[in-house]
Scaffold this motif. Structure first.
Motif, short mmCIF file in Angstrom:
data_model
loop_
_atom_site.label_atom_id
_atom_site.label_comp_id
_atom_site.label_asym_id
_atom_site.label_seq_id
_atom_site.Cartn_x
_atom_site.Cartn_y
_atom_site.Cartn_z
N LEU A 100 -4.58 15.21 -4.30
CA LEU A 100 -5.96 15.66 -4.50
C LEU A 100 -6.04 16.80 -5.53
O LEU A 100 -7.00 16.89 -6.28
N LEU A 101 -5.03 17.65 -5.56
CA LEU A 101 -5.03 18.78 -6.48
C LEU A 101 -4.68 18.37 -7.91
O LEU A 101 -5.20 18.93 -8.87
N PHE A 102 -3.82 17.38 -8.06
CA PHE A 102 -3.28 17.08 -9.39
C PHE A 102 -3.47 15.63 -9.83
O PHE A 102 -2.82 15.18 -10.77
N LYS A 103 -4.37 14.87 -9.19
CA LYS A 103 -4.48 13.45 -9.51
C LYS A 103 -4.86 13.19 -10.97
O LYS A 103 -4.36 12.24 -11.58
N ASP A 104 -5.71 14.02 -11.55
CA ASP A 104 -6.10 13.82 -12.95
C ASP A 104 -4.93 14.07 -13.89
O ASP A 104 -4.72 13.33 -14.86
N VAL A 105 -4.15 15.12 -13.60
CA VAL A 105 -2.97 15.42 -14.41
C VAL A 105 -1.95 14.29 -14.29
O VAL A 105 -1.35 13.85 -15.28
N ASP A 108 -3.26 11.26 -16.30
CA ASP A 108 -3.35 11.50 -17.74
C ASP A 108 -2.00 11.72 -18.40
O ASP A 108 -1.80 11.34 -19.56
N VAL A 109 -1.06 12.32 -17.68
CA VAL A 109 0.20 12.73 -18.30
C VAL A 109 1.38 11.82 -17.91
O VAL A 109 2.23 11.53 -18.76
N LEU A 110 1.41 11.36 -16.68
CA LEU A 110 2.62 10.69 -16.17
C LEU A 110 2.57 9.18 -16.22
O LEU A 110 3.61 8.53 -16.07
N LEU A 161 4.66 10.75 -6.40
CA LEU A 161 3.46 10.86 -7.23
C LEU A 161 3.81 10.83 -8.71
O LEU A 161 2.94 10.62 -9.55
N TRP A 162 5.09 11.05 -9.02
CA TRP A 162 5.59 10.87 -10.39
C TRP A 162 6.01 9.41 -10.52
O TRP A 162 6.98 8.99 -9.89
N PRO A 163 5.30 8.61 -11.31
CA PRO A 163 5.64 7.19 -11.44
C PRO A 163 7.09 7.01 -11.86
O PRO A 163 7.57 7.66 -12.79
N GLY A 164 7.79 6.15 -11.17
CA GLY A 164 9.19 5.91 -11.45
C GLY A 164 10.10 6.43 -10.35
O GLY A 164 11.20 5.92 -10.15
N PHE A 165 9.65 7.46 -9.63
CA PHE A 165 10.48 8.00 -8.55
C PHE A 165 10.59 7.03 -7.40
O PHE A 165 11.64 6.88 -6.80
N SER A 166 9.49 6.37 -7.02
CA SER A 166 9.44 5.41 -5.92
C SER A 166 9.18 6.12 -4.60
O SER A 166 9.92 7.03 -4.21
N ARG A 167 8.14 5.64 -3.91
CA ARG A 167 7.82 6.21 -2.59
C ARG A 167 8.95 5.95 -1.60
O ARG A 167 9.43 6.84 -0.92
#
Length: 266
Positions: A100-105, A108-110, A161-167
């Protein structure tokens, strides 16, 4: 309709990778890049078909969710020696706040091939560390997991939440480092995935509602069904292999995928 084949391919990829420790988001971004299926509508499609994977888990773990729901209805939120709603709540809380705090970042970035490759490699390193770590196993099953371990697994889930790490890669690794067996960590990961993914998908679909059009209904439906069927098969197979298949094999796959994509696509 021109992307119908892309929908089938991406649905299969989503179903295969969503619950394996290889990063479904990373695979979807890389596959979308290769297929030329990118943009806002494509991103919305990738969000929608996640619901197919969520439904697969609901079907596979329905008895567990019924037990947890009964506990909520009878106000037995916490039952000693039994997986309950409190475990799910504390495991979900950290990632929810960070999202919720960083979803836009994050979006947009990751959400691009470069960050995904970094996530694949970093996640693979974490998995190797977890597999090689000497630790005392205090939770052989999900019912043995305590609230402290559940919270710790939830903190590790933030990495996803960093794409590539995997839940699943992050949470299984985190669970093992915190004293759960690999099987218990996997089961717990799958069980908490439903409320986490359902909440995140609904929020993302609301944010992307302008791109949900009736003209794309067939496209979304095909991807949804493909993800559901393949996810069912993938989870059942993974759970059968989890006691014999070490995390290092998935880490090796992630390294190879990152290298191949870097060499031939980037």
């Amino acid at each position: 309709m021109e992307h119908l084949l892309d929908a089938i391919i991406l649905g299969i990829i989503e179903g295969l990778t969503e619950f394996l420790p290889v990063s479904s988001t990373g695979h979807m971004i890389l596959a979308g890049h290769l297929l030329g299926f990118e943009g806002e509508a494509a991103d919305t499609f990738k969000i929608v078909i996640q619901l197919g994977a969520v439904l697969a888990l609901l079907v596979l773990y329905w008895k567990r969710y019924i037990e947890i729901a009964k506990g909520l209805l009878t106000f037995r939120f916490s039952e000693k020696g039994k997986l309950n709603a409190v475990h799910l709540a504390v495991a979900m809380f950290p990632a929810l706040i960070v999202y919720l705090l960083f979803k836009d970042v994050i979006k947009d970035v990751l959400f691009g091939p470069g960050p995904v490759l970094i996530g694949l490699v970093a996640g693979a390193v974490l998995m190797i560390i977890a597999a090689q770590a000497k630790r005392k196993v205090t939770a052989e099953s999900t019912d043995d997991i305590d609230y402290k371990q559940a919270l710790g697994i939830g903190i590790f889930q933030c990495l996803a939440l960093w794409p590539g790490f995997s839940r699943s890669g992050s949470t299984i690794s985190g669970g093992m480092l915190l004293g759960t067996s690999q099987k218990a960590a996997a089961d717990f990961t799958f069980i908490i995935s439903v409320p986490v993914m359902l909440g995140a998908t609904v929020l993302d679909m609301y944010d992307s509602r302008e791109f949900l059009t009736s003209g794309d209904l067939m496209l979304f439906l095909v991807g949804f069904v493909a993800a559901f069927v393949v996810a069912m098969l993938a989870v059942v197979t993974f759970l059968k292999l989890i006691k014999r298949l070490r995390l290092e094999w998935f880490a090796l796959y992630r390294f190879l995928l990152a290298v191949l994509f870097f060499l031939f696509v980037m």
